[in-house]
Motif scaffolding. Structure first.
Motif, short mmCIF file in Angstrom:
data_model
loop_
_atom_site.label_atom_id
_atom_site.label_comp_id
_atom_site.label_asym_id
_atom_site.label_seq_id
_atom_site.Cartn_x
_atom_site.Cartn_y
_atom_site.Cartn_z
N LYS A 20 0.84 -1.20 0.00
CA LYS A 20 0.00 0.00 0.00
C LYS A 20 0.88 1.25 0.00
CE LYS A 20 -3.90 2.03 2.42
NZ LYS A 20 -4.84 1.89 3.52
N LYS A 21 1.94 1.24 0.79
CA LYS A 21 2.88 2.36 0.83
C LYS A 21 3.62 2.48 -0.50
CE LYS A 21 2.45 3.41 5.28
NZ LYS A 21 2.02 4.69 5.78
N LEU A 22 4.01 1.35 -1.08
CA LEU A 22 4.75 1.38 -2.35
C LEU A 22 3.87 1.90 -3.48
CD1 LEU A 22 6.81 -1.94 -2.22
CD2 LEU A 22 7.50 0.36 -1.51
N TYR A 23 2.60 1.51 -3.48
CA TYR A 23 1.68 2.00 -4.51
C TYR A 23 1.43 3.50 -4.38
CZ TYR A 23 0.18 -2.34 -6.81
OH TYR A 23 0.13 -3.48 -7.57
N ALA A 24 1.66 4.07 -3.21
CA ALA A 24 1.46 5.51 -3.01
C ALA A 24 2.55 6.35 -3.65
CB ALA A 24 1.38 5.83 -1.51
N ILE A 25 3.66 5.73 -4.03
CA ILE A 25 4.76 6.44 -4.67
C ILE A 25 4.34 6.82 -6.09
CG2 ILE A 25 7.16 6.27 -5.45
CD1 ILE A 25 7.48 4.07 -3.22
N PRO A 77 7.29 8.52 -12.76
CA PRO A 77 7.59 7.57 -13.83
C PRO A 77 8.28 6.29 -13.36
CG PRO A 77 9.04 9.48 -13.97
CD PRO A 77 8.03 9.77 -12.91
N ASN A 78 8.91 6.30 -12.20
CA ASN A 78 9.58 5.11 -11.67
C ASN A 78 8.81 4.53 -10.50
OD1 ASN A 78 11.82 5.26 -13.47
ND2 ASN A 78 12.64 6.92 -12.22
N SER A 79 7.52 4.79 -10.44
CA SER A 79 6.70 4.35 -9.32
C SER A 79 6.57 2.82 -9.30
CB SER A 79 5.32 4.97 -9.41
OG SER A 79 4.63 4.46 -10.54
N LEU A 131 -5.27 -5.22 -9.09
CA LEU A 131 -4.40 -5.50 -7.94
C LEU A 131 -4.15 -4.23 -7.13
CD1 LEU A 131 -1.82 -7.95 -9.54
CD2 LEU A 131 -3.55 -8.50 -7.82
N LYS A 132 -3.87 -3.14 -7.82
CA LYS A 132 -3.63 -1.87 -7.12
C LYS A 132 -4.87 -1.46 -6.34
CE LYS A 132 -2.34 2.94 -7.73
NZ LYS A 132 -1.95 4.00 -8.68
N HIS A 133 -6.02 -1.54 -6.95
CA HIS A 133 -7.26 -1.15 -6.26
C HIS A 133 -7.48 -2.02 -5.03
CE1 HIS A 133 -11.56 -0.68 -5.47
NE2 HIS A 133 -11.40 0.52 -5.98
N TRP A 134 -7.26 -3.31 -5.16
CA TRP A 134 -7.43 -4.24 -4.03
C TRP A 134 -6.52 -3.86 -2.87
CZ3 TRP A 134 -4.03 -8.94 -3.41
CH2 TRP A 134 -4.41 -9.71 -2.30
N ILE A 135 -5.27 -3.54 -3.15
CA ILE A 135 -4.31 -3.20 -2.09
C ILE A 135 -4.56 -1.81 -1.53
CG2 ILE A 135 -1.85 -2.77 -1.61
CD1 ILE A 135 -2.57 -5.76 -1.89
N VAL A 136 -4.70 -0.83 -2.38
CA VAL A 136 -4.76 0.57 -1.96
C VAL A 136 -6.05 0.92 -1.23
CG1 VAL A 136 -4.84 2.95 -2.85
CG2 VAL A 136 -3.13 1.35 -3.71
#
Length: 191
Positions: free
Chosen positions: A95-100, A103-105, A153-158
């Motif tokens: 969740k923290k990683l997806y918040a970054i 372009p290199n997110s 996947l992003k929606h599920w985690i975030v």
């Protein structure tokens, strides 16, 4: 020597993970990472160019390498389940990683990873022949699935979804085996 190099990368990664759980990515400095790992600043640059490269290392070690083992052993049916289980295991970290952002997110890295994985599967196994599929380049199909998978996947985690990895896998399997037109109750067509 290679083991020591990997151990140092793992120490730096562990330090980064501890920091990202406490403070925003943009406020994390290389010095903070090296202090947490108990190494000096030049050691960081022997292993990583910048903190974005740590994101690549996390993706490689915690997701890509594990999935590659499944592909190498012809266990492709288990890829999505493993991916979901890995993300669920460290859901707060991801969740923290997806918040970054940028372009290199992590989101961009995940997108490239999934696209490359699907491309390698397409190259390993031939596509089923269908006249309808031949009008679209295979890259269009791969991008369609990539956007669907990465976005889901992003929606599920975030979004703090209460669904378990198992439930996400079951939903994924149901969705990919049914078109949207089979899932909705369309009114009968009148001629």
């Amino acid at each position: 020597m290679e083991d020591k190099k990997e151990l140092t990368k793992d120490l730096l990664t562990t330090s980064f993970k501890e920091l990202i759980m406490q403070i925003p990515f943009e406020k994390i400095t290389i010095k903070m990472i090296t202090d947490g790992a108990g190494v000096i600043r030049p050691t960081f640059y022997k292993h990583f160019q910048d903190k974005y490269e740590i994101l690549e290392w996390i993706l490689k070690k915690e997701l890509a390498d594990k999935i590659q083992i499944l592909i190498d052993n012809d266990m492709e049916e288990d890829i999505f389940r493993l991916l979901c289980n890995c993300l669920e295991k460290d859901k707060e970290l991801y969740k923290k990683l997806y918040a970054i952002e940028g372009p290199n997110s992590f989101d961009e890295l995940m997108h490239h990873f999934i696209f490359n994985m699907l491309t390698s599967l397409k190259n390993k196994y031939p596509l089923k022949s269908s006249g309808e599929l031949e009008i679209f380049p295979s890259e269009v199909m791969l991008r369609f699935y990539t956007f669907g998978l990465t976005g889901s996947l992003k929606h599920w985690i975030v979004h703090d979804s209460s669904y378990s990895a198992e439930q996400v896998c079951d939903a994924y399997n149901y969705i990919i085996h049914n078109s949207i037109l089979e899932l909705i109750d369309l009114p009968d067509s009148k001629s």
